[in-house]
Motif scaffolding. Structure first.
Motif: not given
Length: 156
Positions: A83-106
């Motif tokens: 999901d993070l790779h997809t958000a990065l490729k799509a250039g969606d900073p909100a999605a990138v931040a959200r998914v990166a935050h989830r991965i960071k917590g886990a």
């Protein structure tokens, strides 16, 4: 002055010096010292651990619970990384931040410190509206975490 090492230092000299002084400190057995120092001297780039299994033990005391937690983390994380790779490729900073935050917590919960650090950087950049070129760093961290988990499981 016999205990002084100069740069550039031969890794075998560093290994001998570390063994000498760690042994004098009485911190652990010679076999353990030799294994740790050999690993660090042969793989200096891997001296910084991808995992801190001490963090995992705060949430899962038994070995069986630790394995179960690591397996769940690995399975969920693969989807999150995709999901993070997809958000990065799509250039969606909100999605990138959200998914990166989830991965960071886990990652922090199971002690995947390297992956948590990478995701912290990605999240911060995305929140600033920047789209970091982080795929390579993310993949390297994930490979190291998976390798550390595999080694942890096989050690027991």
């Amino acid at each position: 002055m016999d205990d002084m090492l100069t740069k550039p230092t031969d890794l075998s000299d560093l290994r001998e010096m570390l063994l000498k002084w760690l042994d004098k400190a009485g911190s652990t057995t010679n076999a353990e010292l030799s294994r740790v120092v050999t690993t660090v001297s042969e793989h200096p780039a891997q001296a910084v651990a991808a995992m801190d299994f001490g963090a995992l033990k705060k949430f899962a005391i038994s070995y069986a619970a630790q394995i179960e937690m690591l397996q769940a983390f690995s399975l969920q994380n693969r989807g999150d990384i995709a999901d993070l790779h997809t958000a990065l490729k799509a250039g969606d900073p909100a999605a990138v931040a959200r998914v990166a935050h989830r991965i960071k917590g886990a990652s922090r919960m199971v002690g995947a410190v390297e992956l948590a650090s990478v995701c912290t950087d990605i999240e911060a950049a995305a929140r600033r509206g920047e789209m970091p070129d982080a795929s390579g760093r993310l993949n390297r961290a994930m490979v190291r975490v998976e390798a550390a988990i595999s080694e942890f499981v096989q050690r027991r």
